[in-house]
Design a protein around this motif. Structure first.
Motif, PDB file in Angstrom:
ATOM      1  N   LEU A 166      52.650 -17.407  30.567  1.00 50.75           N
ATOM      2  CA  LEU A 166      52.600 -17.589  29.108  1.00 50.75           C
ATOM      3  C   LEU A 166      53.921 -17.627  28.493  1.00 50.75           C
ATOM      4  O   LEU A 166      54.562 -16.563  28.779  1.00 50.75           O
ATOM      5  CB  LEU A 166      51.585 -16.852  28.476  1.00 50.75           C
ATOM      6  CG  LEU A 166      50.187 -16.863  28.820  1.00 50.75           C
ATOM      7  CD1 LEU A 166      49.320 -15.525  28.342  1.00 50.75           C
ATOM      8  CD2 LEU A 166      49.451 -18.244  28.228  1.00 50.75           C
ATOM      9  N   ARG A 167      54.049 -18.564  27.759  1.00 47.03           N
ATOM     10  CA  ARG A 167      55.476 -18.882  27.125  1.00 47.03           C
ATOM     11  C   ARG A 167      55.649 -17.679  26.044  1.00 47.03           C
ATOM     12  O   ARG A 167      54.974 -17.105  25.404  1.00 47.03           O
ATOM     13  CB  ARG A 167      55.742 -19.777  26.300  1.00 47.03           C
ATOM     14  CG  ARG A 167      55.792 -21.265  27.234  1.00 47.03           C
ATOM     15  CD  ARG A 167      56.008 -22.564  26.587  1.00 47.03           C
ATOM     16  NE  ARG A 167      56.197 -23.647  27.340  1.00 47.03           N
ATOM     17  CZ  ARG A 167      56.614 -24.863  26.855  1.00 47.03           C
ATOM     18  NH1 ARG A 167      57.366 -24.884  25.523  1.00 47.03           N
ATOM     19  NH2 ARG A 167      57.036 -25.789  27.787  1.00 47.03           N
ATOM     20  N   GLY A 168      56.921 -17.017  26.373  1.00 43.47           N
ATOM     21  CA  GLY A 168      57.323 -16.003  25.238  1.00 43.47           C
ATOM     22  C   GLY A 168      56.307 -14.857  25.224  1.00 43.47           C
ATOM     23  O   GLY A 168      56.691 -14.072  24.510  1.00 43.47           O
ATOM     24  N   SER A 169      55.885 -14.719  26.543  1.00 40.65           N
ATOM     25  CA  SER A 169      55.190 -13.180  26.482  1.00 40.65           C
ATOM     26  C   SER A 169      55.731 -12.400  27.455  1.00 40.65           C
ATOM     27  O   SER A 169      56.615 -12.621  28.286  1.00 40.65           O
ATOM     28  CB  SER A 169      53.736 -13.789  27.075  1.00 40.65           C
ATOM     29  OG  SER A 169      53.701 -14.136  28.167  1.00 40.65           O
ATOM     30  N   THR A 170      55.474 -11.042  27.588  1.00 41.35           N
ATOM     31  CA  THR A 170      55.716 -10.051  28.189  1.00 41.35           C
ATOM     32  C   THR A 170      54.533  -9.299  28.513  1.00 41.35           C
ATOM     33  O   THR A 170      53.247  -9.203  27.952  1.00 41.35           O
ATOM     34  CB  THR A 170      56.601  -8.890  27.428  1.00 41.35           C
ATOM     35  OG1 THR A 170      55.961  -8.336  26.363  1.00 41.35           O
ATOM     36  CG2 THR A 170      58.028  -9.830  26.862  1.00 41.35           C
ATOM     37  N   GLY A 171      54.619  -8.578  29.696  1.00 44.15           N
ATOM     38  CA  GLY A 171      53.370  -7.789  30.186  1.00 44.15           C
ATOM     39  C   GLY A 171      53.942  -7.266  31.582  1.00 44.15           C
ATOM     40  O   GLY A 171      54.862  -7.572  32.092  1.00 44.15           O
ATOM     41  N   PRO A 172      53.124  -6.355  31.891  1.00 43.52           N
ATOM     42  CA  PRO A 172      51.925  -5.658  31.263  1.00 43.52           C
ATOM     43  C   PRO A 172      52.523  -4.419  30.469  1.00 43.52           C
ATOM     44  O   PRO A 172      54.034  -4.235  30.290  1.00 43.52           O
ATOM     45  CB  PRO A 172      51.398  -4.955  32.367  1.00 43.52           C
ATOM     46  CG  PRO A 172      52.450  -4.557  33.426  1.00 43.52           C
ATOM     47  CD  PRO A 172      53.517  -5.626  33.433  1.00 43.52           C
ATOM     48  N   ALA A 173      51.564  -3.806  29.642  1.00 48.31           N
ATOM     49  CA  ALA A 173      51.898  -2.416  29.282  1.00 48.31           C
ATOM     50  C   ALA A 173      52.570  -2.400  27.650  1.00 48.31           C
ATOM     51  O   ALA A 173      53.694  -1.779  27.921  1.00 48.31           O
ATOM     52  CB  ALA A 173      52.557  -1.484  30.213  1.00 48.31           C
ATOM     53  N   MET A 229      52.939 -10.215  23.101  1.00 50.46           N
ATOM     54  CA  MET A 229      53.101  -9.007  23.828  1.00 50.46           C
ATOM     55  C   MET A 229      51.851  -8.880  24.225  1.00 50.46           C
ATOM     56  O   MET A 229      50.749  -9.549  24.040  1.00 50.46           O
ATOM     57  CB  MET A 229      53.490  -7.904  23.134  1.00 50.46           C
ATOM     58  CG  MET A 229      52.530  -7.484  21.739  1.00 50.46           C
ATOM     59  SD  MET A 229      53.064  -6.077  20.928  1.00 50.46           S
ATOM     60  CE  MET A 229      51.679  -6.150  19.805  1.00 50.46           C
ATOM     61  N   VAL A 230      51.693  -7.990  25.263  1.00 52.47           N
ATOM     62  CA  VAL A 230      50.235  -7.862  25.906  1.00 52.47           C
ATOM     63  C   VAL A 230      49.876  -6.454  25.461  1.00 52.47           C
ATOM     64  O   VAL A 230      50.439  -5.480  25.836  1.00 52.47           O
ATOM     65  CB  VAL A 230      50.033  -7.743  27.574  1.00 52.47           C
ATOM     66  CG1 VAL A 230      48.871  -7.516  28.234  1.00 52.47           C
ATOM     67  CG2 VAL A 230      50.595  -9.237  27.796  1.00 52.47           C
ATOM     68  N   GLU A 231      48.730  -6.293  24.891  1.00 57.13           N
ATOM     69  CA  GLU A 231      48.202  -5.026  24.303  1.00 57.13           C
ATOM     70  C   GLU A 231      46.978  -4.629  25.083  1.00 57.13           C
ATOM     71  O   GLU A 231      46.041  -5.229  25.178  1.00 57.13           O
ATOM     72  CB  GLU A 231      47.834  -4.968  22.867  1.00 57.13           C
ATOM     73  CG  GLU A 231      47.415  -4.013  22.256  1.00 57.13           C
ATOM     74  CD  GLU A 231      47.039  -4.144  20.823  1.00 57.13           C
ATOM     75  OE1 GLU A 231      46.277  -2.951  20.301  1.00 57.13           O
ATOM     76  OE2 GLU A 231      47.370  -5.048  20.083  1.00 57.13           O
ATOM     77  N   GLY A 232      47.031  -3.188  25.762  1.00 61.10           N
ATOM     78  CA  GLY A 232      46.053  -2.720  26.403  1.00 61.10           C
ATOM     79  C   GLY A 232      45.472  -3.541  27.639  1.00 61.10           C
ATOM     80  O   GLY A 232      44.375  -3.470  28.165  1.00 61.10           O
TER      81      GLY A 232
END
Length: 540
Positions: A245-252, A405-408
């Motif tokens: 996914l563009r511009g996203s970070t993960g995990p945590a 961001m990736v939440e939970g």
């Protein structure tokens, strides 16, 4: 007769009192009828306690130790650090709406016209901003203006405070001081020439290593009796990815605000107090604390909270540091303060609770209203944009930006939270210290508060956005009366524009009515006489 009249005189007041009591009873019991005023409710709950304000710091209270800026316990990585899996190389070119709303570039231009820079003093020294958070990953947009000075999680390479497994502190630092070299990139930090000093105080990706514990928890750890708990926690599976996914970070990235809520993960209120002292002793000019502890308002203060209060007071009064903190986000264990009595909150957030010594920052959305996740409270100082954030990609060795961001462990979501509203204010404080280097920390804080866009509320303040959304241009240019020795404005009773009352003399009216009455009588007499004379003439 006399006794009957006496009884009659007594029944009037009795009847009126009965009517008042009946109306009060109806007001309480009848649905849809106005309830008892909030000030009259739950009086007993405030006995012997406090809610809106913490108890005063006892005279002579000393600040805690900085703990050497090293871990107090042994932690091990439990959840993998944030990753970024992109199918193509790209940049996020758009300017964040918050950057445009606050007119950040105009404020930077004004600072440069006054001092030659947007983050340096006139002698060439950079304004130092401490970021007490989950660490800051080195990023090209921070150039050589990043230094790690402490790490309460783990001693790692490349240095203390320079690992950000959670992907939170890097984004905070970017809003404060990022400076992209590419002019086609719209995003830029508020004070792009300031220096960032990173202190990693907590991480939800690191947990206690029970097999290698070499010392017991320090006094005041999250398991100490009386230690409040707060915030929402969840464990994320290791190795999660973002599916390109563009511009996203993960995990945590668990939650939009980092809460000191889990006794198993790295970081507690005591290490936060130590980090504040470490930052103050590092001769910073501003510190940003987007880490907080939310718990139920019980009318008590714990010893770790007391130490944090002393640390903040030390930073402001002894080391002359502007302390900026996020107001906090709602969660499962951090209930919104939407009760009827605004000064008796349901939840208390520290360090924002210590409003006398910090700038507590609420988050607003694009409409200018308080974001629904932003915790309300009488300690809120000002507000800044906290939704649809763009900032530095926290992944190691990345030179990109992130807007998700990736939440939970769930689906990617836009970056948001009071955590990211606070660095807008910290960056502004850095600019104010650049343009007005002679101001003390408290004067800088007062200037930011005084020049905010005050809400339409009594005293120009409410519990949603405090004294209002910050106004960088006004903060840099306005004349603040107290800085010039001018006493603050006082409310004054203004004269009414209505003419004075005309108290008329009743005598002319009486005379006029008497004259008119006399004329009528005379006319009647004349008519009677004429009528009588005519009748007599007709008589043979």
């Amino acid at each position: 007769m006399g006794s009957s009249r006496a009884r009659g005189r007594l029944t009037g007041p009795v009847r009126r009192a009965s009517a008042v009591l009946l109306a009060a009873a109806i007001g309480v019991l009848a649905p849809g009828v106005t309830p008892i005023p909030a000030m009259a409710q739950d009086d007993a709950a405030d006995e012997g306690g406090f809610y809106a304000e913490p108890p005063p710091l006892p005279p002579g209270t000393q600040q805690p130790s900085d703990g050497g800026g090293t871990p107090q316990e042994t932690f091990a990585l439990d959840t993998e650090c944030v990753t970024r899996d992109l199918e193509e190389d790209f940049e996020l070119p758009d300017k964040p709406w918050g950057q445009q709303y606050l007119r950040i570039e105009q404020a930077q231009a004004l600072a440069r016209s006054s001092t030659g820079s947007a983050g340096k003093f006139r002698d060439g020294r950079r304004v130092k901003v401490a970021v007490i958070d989950t660490g800051v990953t080195p990023h090209p947009f921070l150039q050589d203006r990043l230094e790690g000075v402490g790490d309460y999680v783990k001693e790692v390479t490349p240095g203390p405070g320079l690992e950000d497994c959670d992907g939170h502190g890097t984004e905070v630092a970017g809003i404060i001081a990022a400076n992209p070299a590419d002019p086609d990139i719209g995003f830029m930090g508020v004070a792009p020439e300031a220096e960032i000093l990173s202190i990693r105080q907590s991480s939800q990706n690191y947990k206690k290593d029970t097999e290698q514990q070499n010392q017991p928890p320090p006094a005041g750890d999250g398991g100490e009796e009386g230690q409040p708990e707060g915030g929402e926690s969840s464990e994320l599976p290791a190795g999660g990815q973002t599916n390109g996914l563009r511009g996203s970070t993960g995990p945590a990235q668990e939650g939009p605000t980092r809460q000191l809520n889990d006794s198993e993960t790295a970081g507690n209120v005591d290490t936060l107090a130590q980090a504040v002292v470490l930052a103050a002793n590092s001769n910073v000019d501003v510190m940003n604390v987007s880490i907080n502890n939310c718990r139920e308002a019980t009318g008590q203060i714990s010893q770790p909270e007391r130490r944090l209060q002393a640390a903040v007071r030390y930073a402001v009064d002894v080391k002359d540091v502007v302390v900026v903190t996020a107001a906090g986000n709602t969660g499962e264990k951090c209930k919104q303060n939407d009760q009827l009595a605004p000064n008796k909150p349901r939840s208390v957030v520290t360090p924002p609770w210590f409003a006398e010594d910090v700038l507590s920052v609420a988050a607003v959305d694009e409409s200018g209203n308080a974001a629904p996740f932003s915790v309300h409270g009488p300690w809120v100082s000002v507000a800044a944009p906290g939704t649809k954030i763009i900032s530095l990609d926290p992944v190691k060795n990345s030179s990109k930006l992130a807007n998700q961001m990736v939440e939970g462990g769930g689906d990617p979501m836009p970056i948001q939270g009071t955590s990211f509203a606070a660095p807008y204010v910290a960056g502004l404080a850095a600019l104010v210290r650049t343009v007005h280097p002679d101001l003390t920390a408290r004067q800088v804080m007062r200037r930011i508060v005084s020049t905010a866009q005050h809400p339409a509320a009594p005293g120009g303040r409410d519990n949603f956005i405090g004294h209002g959304i910050i106004d960088p241009m006004a903060a840099l240019t306005s004349m603040v009366p107290e800085e010039e020795g001018v006493p603050p404005a006082q409310a004054k009773q203004l004269p009414s524009d209505m003419p004075p009352p005309n108290v008329r003399d009743p005598l002319p009216v009486i005379v006029a009515f008497a004259g008119a009455g006399g004329a009528v009588v005379a006319l009647l007499i004349a008519l009677f006489v004429v009528h009588t004379v005519r009748r007599n003439r007709r008589t043979p």
